[in-house]
Design a protein around this motif. Structure first.
Motif, PDB file in Angstrom:
ATOM      1  N   VAL A 174       0.834  -1.207   0.000  1.00  0.00           N
ATOM      2  CA  VAL A 174       0.000   0.000   0.000  1.00  0.00           C
ATOM      3  C   VAL A 174       0.865   1.252   0.000  1.00  0.00           C
ATOM      4  CG1 VAL A 174      -1.680   1.326   1.332  1.00  0.00           C
ATOM      5  CG2 VAL A 174      -1.932  -1.150   1.113  1.00  0.00           C
TER       6      VAL A 174
ATOM      7  N   ASP B 278       4.117   1.686  -0.932  1.00  0.00           N
ATOM      8  CA  ASP B 278       5.062   1.859  -2.039  1.00  0.00           C
ATOM      9  C   ASP B 278       4.301   1.825  -3.358  1.00  0.00           C
ATOM     10  OD1 ASP B 278       7.063   1.870  -3.887  1.00  0.00           O
ATOM     11  OD2 ASP B 278       7.989   0.002  -3.268  1.00  0.00           O
ATOM     12  N   PRO B 279       4.137   2.975  -4.016  1.00  0.00           N
ATOM     13  CA  PRO B 279       3.331   3.010  -5.239  1.00  0.00           C
ATOM     14  C   PRO B 279       4.010   2.375  -6.446  1.00  0.00           C
ATOM     15  CG  PRO B 279       4.330   5.139  -4.848  1.00  0.00           C
ATOM     16  CD  PRO B 279       4.662   4.291  -3.659  1.00  0.00           C
TER      17      PRO B 279
ATOM     18  N   GLY C  23      -1.534  -0.815  -8.615  1.00  0.00           N
ATOM     19  CA  GLY C  23      -2.855  -0.233  -8.815  1.00  0.00           C
ATOM     20  C   GLY C  23      -3.528  -0.726 -10.072  1.00  0.00           C
TER      21      GLY C  23
ATOM     22  N   THR D 146      -7.225  11.455 -12.561  1.00  0.00           N
ATOM     23  CA  THR D 146      -6.431  10.409 -11.928  1.00  0.00           C
ATOM     24  C   THR D 146      -5.997  10.835 -10.535  1.00  0.00           C
ATOM     25  OG1 THR D 146      -5.567   9.627 -14.046  1.00  0.00           O
ATOM     26  CG2 THR D 146      -4.320   9.023 -12.082  1.00  0.00           C
TER      27      THR D 146
ATOM     28  N   CYS E 296      -3.346  10.286  -8.048  1.00  0.00           N
ATOM     29  CA  CYS E 296      -2.016   9.685  -7.872  1.00  0.00           C
ATOM     30  C   CYS E 296      -1.806   9.307  -6.412  1.00  0.00           C
ATOM     31  CB  CYS E 296      -0.933  10.657  -8.331  1.00  0.00           C
ATOM     32  SG  CYS E 296      -0.910  10.923 -10.119  1.00  0.00           S
ATOM     33  N   ARG E 297      -1.256   8.115  -6.193  1.00  0.00           N
ATOM     34  CA  ARG E 297      -1.000   7.653  -4.834  1.00  0.00           C
ATOM     35  C   ARG E 297       0.077   8.504  -4.182  1.00  0.00           C
ATOM     36  NH1 ARG E 297      -0.049   1.326  -5.733  1.00  0.00           N
ATOM     37  NH2 ARG E 297       0.336   1.358  -3.487  1.00  0.00           N
ATOM     38  N   PRO E 298       0.074   8.614  -2.858  1.00  0.00           N
ATOM     39  CA  PRO E 298       1.113   9.395  -2.172  1.00  0.00           C
ATOM     40  C   PRO E 298       2.503   8.948  -2.595  1.00  0.00           C
ATOM     41  CG  PRO E 298      -0.607   8.736  -0.630  1.00  0.00           C
ATOM     42  CD  PRO E 298      -0.906   8.030  -1.923  1.00  0.00           C
TER      43      PRO E 298
ATOM     44  N   THR F  24       3.760   9.837  -5.517  1.00  0.00           N
ATOM     45  CA  THR F  24       3.811  10.012  -6.966  1.00  0.00           C
ATOM     46  C   THR F  24       3.072  11.279  -7.342  1.00  0.00           C
ATOM     47  OG1 THR F  24       1.792   8.736  -7.381  1.00  0.00           O
ATOM     48  CG2 THR F  24       3.870   7.526  -7.283  1.00  0.00           C
TER      49      THR F  24
ATOM     50  N   CYS G  26       1.309   7.940 -13.173  1.00  0.00           N
ATOM     51  CA  CYS G  26       1.866   8.878 -12.201  1.00  0.00           C
ATOM     52  C   CYS G  26       3.327   8.550 -11.998  1.00  0.00           C
ATOM     53  CB  CYS G  26       1.121   8.790 -10.867  1.00  0.00           C
ATOM     54  SG  CYS G  26      -0.665   9.062 -10.971  1.00  0.00           S
TER      55      CYS G  26
END
Length: 776
Positions: free
Chosen positions: A23, A25-26, A37, A433, A435-437, A439, A461
Motif C-alpha cells: 500500500v 510503495d506506489p 494499482g 487520476t 495519484c497515490r502518495p 507520486t 503517475c
C-alpha cells in the motif's frame, strides 16, 4: 510440544509487512510484493499472478518453518527469514520464466529488501513471541558438506558472478575466469562454509542448520570479493563503486546459498549418518573423497564447454560489421562512429499546443553535422509514428526516414536507426487520476502506439521521474510477456523496416529499443525477457535479408545507475551485434539527482561497459551521453568524457543535435537545450554551443588499418597508433579547422591531406605498426 506462538507472530508480522509495503510503495521498488494499482489479470497464465499466488505462499511457508526451527535465536532467525524472501523470489521468477538459471540468480535482486524485512519480523518475533528456549545441538560433520557445496559451485554457476561488478582478479567460481580464480573461490567458499556450519549447527538442527550456513557463507564470500575489488578494480576514486561491487557480490552469494544451500543441509545429515556407522578415520576419508570428486567436476566444466559458438553473420562488402571487440568495414579497417542523436522525427507528447515539439529535419542539418566531422547519426524513430495502425507501416513516415538516410549518405554520414521510447508512450496522466502518495501527475513522452499500450488501469503517475510509473511499468511488463502479441508486433515491424534498407550500406545498423524499462520484475524482464525480444527481432531482421549490425541496449537502469545486468549472455547466436549502453555517469544518474557521490565515475563507466561487452563477445558503442544540463561544469565534464573516450578508442552519439522548445524532455525552457540552440521567444535559431562543439568535433580516425592501439586528441591535435597485419589504404582521419595540419608519420605511405567542409581529411596506407600525429 513446542509452542507455536513465535511462528504465529512471525507469520502475522510478515503478512502485515507485505500488505503495508504494497500500500505504501506506489512503485513496488521497495516492497516485497508490489501493487501498481492495476487490475489483476487471470487470463495470461502465471506471470501476473506469481507475486501473489507463488511468492507470498512460499514466503509465509518458509517463514513458519524458519521460525519454528530457528526462532529462539535472533540472528539465526533473521537468516532464516532472509532465506524465506530469497526462495520466494526464486520460485516466483521460475514460475514466470521456467528458466532455472535466471530464477535463482534473480533471487539476489531482492537481497536489499530481504534483510531489512527479516530484521523487522525477527524483532517483532523476539518482542512478542513469548519465552525463548535456546538449546545447543551437535555440530556434527562440517567438511564433507562444505567441500561438496563449494565444489559444485562452478557446475551450477549459471548467471551468478557475472557482469560489470566482477573485475579480473576477483575470485569467482566460474571456469571461464581461469583455473586460479576458480580454485581460490572454491577453496574460500569451502572454508567459510565449514566455519559457518560449525556455528549454525550448534544452534539450528536438521537441514535448516546446514542451509543457513550456506546462506551466511555466501554472503561472507561476497564481502571478501568486495574487499578484493577495492584492490584490483581501481580502488576508491571519487565514486561509491566499491560499495556497489560489495553489495552485488553479497547478493550473489546470498542467492547462491539460498538456492543451492539445501545441498549442505542434506549433505550434513547424510554424512552424519555415514560417520555414525564408521571408524574414526572415516571423516577424513569422506572429506578427501568429496574434495577430489568436486574438484574433478569443477575442472571438467571448461572441457565440456559453456555453450554453442556464435553463428557467423558475414555482411556483404561495403557494410559495417562487428568483428571481435571492434567495428570494421569488412576490408580490414577499424571504424570509429562518432556523431550525434537526431530526435527530429520523434512523435513526442506536446505539453503546450502552441509550442512545437520538434524542429524540422532537413538536408541542411546533415551538411552542418558533416562540417563538425560527424560520421554517424543515431536517428530516433517512434513506433507510434511508424505503425500507428497495427500491421501497417505508415508510408509518409517511412519516406521521412528514407530521406534522412539519403541525406546522410550524400554527406558521408552513417545512420543507426533507433526505435526510441521514453516512458513507453506519449500519453500523459489522464484527467481525474488520483495519484497515490509519493507520486505525481506527469507528461507523456514518446514511444509505442496506443494499441500496444496495456496498463490494466494502473495510474500514469511518476515517482522520481518519468521512467518510474505504475502505468509505464505495467505496459513494459505486458510487452516483455507479449500480451496480445505486442512484442511480436514490434519484432515483425523491425523486420519490415530493416528489409527496406537491407541493401543500404550507409545504414550502419538497427538499435532495437531505446533504454528499455524494467517493468515490474527485474531482472526477469531486463535480462531474460529482454534478451528473448532481442533474439526475436534479430531473427526477423535477418529473415528480411538485412545484414547490418544490430545494436542492443541494457535497460534504463544502466542510464540511471551507471551499470546494469543487461540481457542474458548468449541471448542470440548472431555475432553481428554491438553492445550499446548509454554512458550517462555523473549526468542523469540517480546519484546526481539525489545529491550523493557518484555511484560510477565518468571515467570508470567505460571500463565497466567494456567488461560487459566482453561477456557478449561484442564491440562497445555508446548510443547516448551528455545532457549535463546548465551547470557550470558541463564543459569540464565533456572534456573528461572526451579524454576517456579517446583513451578507450570508442565511438558514440552525443545527445542531442537539435531540441525544440516544446520537447517534453526540454521542460519548456527559454532555449532548446541542444547543440544547435533554439530561441524559444522567437522560435528561431540561437547561437550554437560552440564550446561543446569544439570538443565534439575534435580530430579522430574514422577508419584505421587493422586495429588502433592508442588515441589522443585535442581539437586539431591528434596522436594515434595502430597495427595492421597486411597493407591497407583504409586510413581516413578527420581534422577540424581551416589551416592545413602539419603531419608526422611512421609506417604510413601515400599520405594526402584534402580540404573538406569544416576541416581536413587525411588519407594514407599502412603496413605493420604505424603512427600519425598532427599539429594545427
Amino acid at each position: 510440544m513446542k509452542s507455536v506462538r513465535r511462528p504465529v507472530v512471525a507469520l502475522s508480522s510478515m503478512a502485515i509487512l507485505v500488505l503495508v509495503q504494497a500500500v505504501a510503495d506506489p512503485t513496488g521498488l521497495l516492497a516485497l510484493v508490489g501493487w501498481p494499482g492495476a487490475a489483476l489479470r487471470f487470463d495470461l497464465g502465471l506471470w501476473p499472478l506469481a507475486p501473489y499466488v507463488i511468492f507470498v505462499p512460499v514466503l509465509l511457508g518458509v517463514t513458519w518453518w524458519a521460525t519454528l526451527r530457528a526462532g529462539d535465536r535472533f540472528w539465526m532467525h533473521t537468516a532464516g527469514l532472509t532465506l524465506a524472501v530469497l526462495l520466494a523470489q526464486a520460485t516466483a521468477c521460475f514460475a514466470m520464466t521456467w528458466d532455472a538459471a535466471t530464477a535463482v540468480w534473480a533471487a539476489g535482486y531482492v537481497a536489499v529488501k530481504a534483510v531489512p524485512a527479516a530484521l523487522i519480523v525477527a524483532g517483532f518475533s523476539r518482542w512478542f513471541g513469548g519465552p525463548r528456549e535456546r538449546l545447543t545441538f551437535s555440530a556434527g560433520s562440517v567438511w564433507p558438506p562444505a567441500v561438496l557445496f563449494a565444489g559444485i559451485a562452478p557446475l551450477v554457476a549459471g548467471l551468478w558472478w557475472t557482469g560489470a561488478a566482477y573485475a579480473p582478479g576477483i575470485p569467482v567460481a566460474r571456469p571461464e575466469r581461469g583455473a586460479l580464480a576458480m580454485i581460490v573461490a572454491v577453496a574460500l567458499l569451502a572454508g567459510v562454509t565449514a566455519v559457518c556450519l560449525r556455528w549454525t549447527r550448534l544452534r539450528v538442527p536438521g537441514v535448516l542448520g546446514g542451509w543457513l550456513a550456506a546462506l551466511i557463507a555466501g554472503g561472507i564470500v561476497g564481502l571478501v570479493q568486495g574487499a578484493v575489488s577495492i584492490v584490483v578494480d581501481g580502488g576508491v576514486s571519487g565514486d561509491v563503486w566499491p560499495l556497489m561491487v560489495t553489495y552485488i557480490a553479497v547478493a550473489d552469494g546470498l542467492a547462491f546459498g539460498a538456492c543451492v544451500g539445501w545441498v549442505v543441509g542434506l549433505g550434513a545429515l547424510a554424512t552424519d549418518r555415514v560417520l555414525a556407522r564408521s571408524s574414526a578415520r572415516t571423516p577424513m576419508l569422506v572429506a578427501a573423497s568429496v574434495a577430489v570428486v568436486a574438484l574433478a567436476a569443477a575442472l571438467l566444466v571448461p572441457a565440456l564447454g559453456t555453450g554453442s559458438a556464435a553463428a557467423a553473420s558475414a555482411a556483404p562488402a561495403g557494410f559495417l560489421r562487428a568483428d571481435g571487440d571492434i567495428i570494421t568495414d569488412g576490408d580490414g579497417n577499424q571504424v570509429l562512429l562518432r556523431g550525434v542523436n537526431v530526435n527530429q522525427l520523434v512523435d513526442f507528447y506536446q505539453p503546450q499546443p502552441d509550442v512545437p515539439v520538434t524542429r524540422p529535419l532537413t538536408e541542411d542539418d546533415y551538411a552542418a553535422m558533416a562540417e563538425q566531422g560527424f560520421n554517424v547519426v543515431r536517428l530516433n524513430l517512434s513506433w507510434s509514428a511508424l505503425e500507428p495502425e497495427r500491421g501497417t507501416l505508415d508510408p509518409e513516415y517511412v519516406e521521412q526516414i528514407t530521406d534522412a538516410v539519403g541525406w546522410g549518405k550524400r554527406h558521408g554520414i552513417y545512420t543507426v536507426l533507433d526505435m526510441h521510447q521514453d516512458s513507453w508512450w506519449n500519453g500523459p496522466t489522464e484527467e481525474g487520476t488520483a495519484c497515490r502518495p509519493g507520486t505525481e501527475p506527469m507528461w507523456g513522452y514518446d514511444g509505442a502506439p496506443e494499441w500496444a499500450t496495456i496498463t490494466d488501469g494502473a495510474p500514469r503517475c511518476q515517482f522520481m521521474g518519468r521512467d518510474i510509473s505504475p502505468a509505464g511499468n505495467r505496459a513494459f511488463q505486458h510487452f516483455y510477456f507479449d500480451t496480445d502479441g505486442v512484442q511480436s508486433a514490434l519484432a515483425r515491424s523491425w523486420g519490415e523496416l530493416a528489409g527496406l534498407f537491407a541493401d543500404e550500406p550507409m545504414v550502419a545498423g538497427f538499435d532495437l529499443l531505446n533504454e528499455p524499462g524494467f517493468g515490474q520484475t527485474a531482472p526477469v524482464t531486463t535480462s531474460h525477457q529482454l534478451g528473448r525480444f532481442y533474439d526475436r527481432a534479430i531473427q526477423e531482421i535477418r529473415a528480411a535479408g538485412a545484414p547490418q549490425i544490430v545494436f542492443f541496449e541494457p535497460s534504463i537502469l544502466w542510464s540511471g545507475l551507471g551499470f546494469d545486468s543487461g540481457p542474458t549472455p548468449g541471448f542470440t547466436d548472431d555475432d553481428n551485434i554491438v553492445f550499446s549502453p548509454h554512458l550517462y555517469a555523473e549526468s542523469i544518474t540517480m546519484d546526481r539527482d539525489l545529491g550523493i557521490p557518484p555511484i560510477v565515475s565518468l571515467e570508470r563507466q567505460f571500463t565497466l561497459a567494456e567488461r560487459v561487452a566482453a561477456e557478449y563477445g561484442a564491440p562497445l558503442w555508446s548510443g547516448e551521453y551528455g545532457y549535463w544540463g546548465e551547470d557550470d561544469d558541463v564543459l569540464q565534464r565533456l572534456n573528461r568524457y572526451a579524454d576517456a573516450e579517446d583513451e578507450h578508442i570508442l565511438g558514440s552519439a552525443y545527445w542531442v543535435w537539435k531540441q525544440a522548445c516544446g520537447d517534453p524532455q526540454n521542460g519548456i525552457g527559454p532555449v532548446g537545450n541542444a547543440l544547435m540552440m533554439q530561441d524559444c521567444a522567437t522560435g528561431g535559431d540561437a547561437p550554437p554551443k560552440a564550446d561543446l562543439l569544439a570538443v565534439l568535433s575534435r580530430a579522430y580516425p574514422r577508419t584505421s588499418p587493422g586495429v588502433l592501439t592508442s588515441l589522443k586528441a585535442d581539437g586539431a591535435s591528434l596522436e594515434l597508433a595502430g597495427t595492421t597485419p597486411e597493407r591497407s589504404c583504409g586510413l581516413e582521419v578527420w581534422i577540424p579547422g581551416t589551416g592545413e595540419p602539419e603531419l608526422a608519420t611512421t609506417g604510413l605511405t601515400d599520405v594526402e591531406s584534402v580540404a573538406v567542409p569544416g576541416g581536413w581529411s587525411i588519407t594514407g596506407c599502412a603496413e605493420g605498426d604505424y603512427s600519425l600525429s598532427t599539429a594545427p
